[in-house]
Scaffold this motif. Structure first.
Motif, short mmCIF file in Angstrom:
data_model
loop_
_atom_site.label_atom_id
_atom_site.label_comp_id
_atom_site.label_asym_id
_atom_site.label_seq_id
_atom_site.Cartn_x
_atom_site.Cartn_y
_atom_site.Cartn_z
N GLY A 3 -3.11 -37.31 14.23
CA GLY A 3 -1.42 -37.77 13.41
C GLY A 3 -1.55 -39.27 14.29
O GLY A 3 -0.91 -40.05 13.28
N GLN A 4 -2.22 -39.62 14.37
CA GLN A 4 -2.92 -41.30 14.61
C GLN A 4 -3.97 -41.44 13.86
O GLN A 4 -5.02 -41.42 13.48
N GLN A 5 -4.00 -43.42 13.46
CA GLN A 5 -4.66 -43.41 12.26
C GLN A 5 -5.82 -44.52 13.80
O GLN A 5 -5.64 -44.98 14.35
N ARG A 6 -7.02 -45.06 13.43
CA ARG A 6 -8.19 -45.25 14.12
C ARG A 6 -7.96 -46.27 13.42
O ARG A 6 -7.71 -47.21 12.51
N HIS A 7 -7.65 -47.27 14.44
CA HIS A 7 -8.17 -48.73 14.34
C HIS A 7 -9.83 -49.18 13.73
O HIS A 7 -10.95 -49.30 14.60
N ARG A 8 -9.57 -49.85 12.67
CA ARG A 8 -10.76 -49.97 12.08
C ARG A 8 -10.72 -51.74 11.77
O ARG A 8 -9.80 -51.86 10.60
#
Length: 48
Positions: A3-8
């Motif tokens: 449920g979390q997005q990776r920091h890119r």
């Protein structure tokens, strides 16, 4: 990481290839082709 997005972060690496010749220094450039942003312009070689 459910449920979390990776920091890119976008990374762009430029490469300057230069060689010295009797007539003077040369630098490798490429020219953008096709129906893309900045088509027809010269730029340094890069990798994303």
């Amino acid at each position: 990481m459910s449920g979390q997005q990776r920091h890119r972060e976008p990374i762009d690496v430029r490469l300057i290839l230069r060689r010295d010749k009797e007539a003077g220094a040369e630098v490798l450039l490429s020219r953008r082709a096709g129906d893309v942003y900045a088509s027809g312009l010269w730029h340094l070689a890069s990798v994303h």
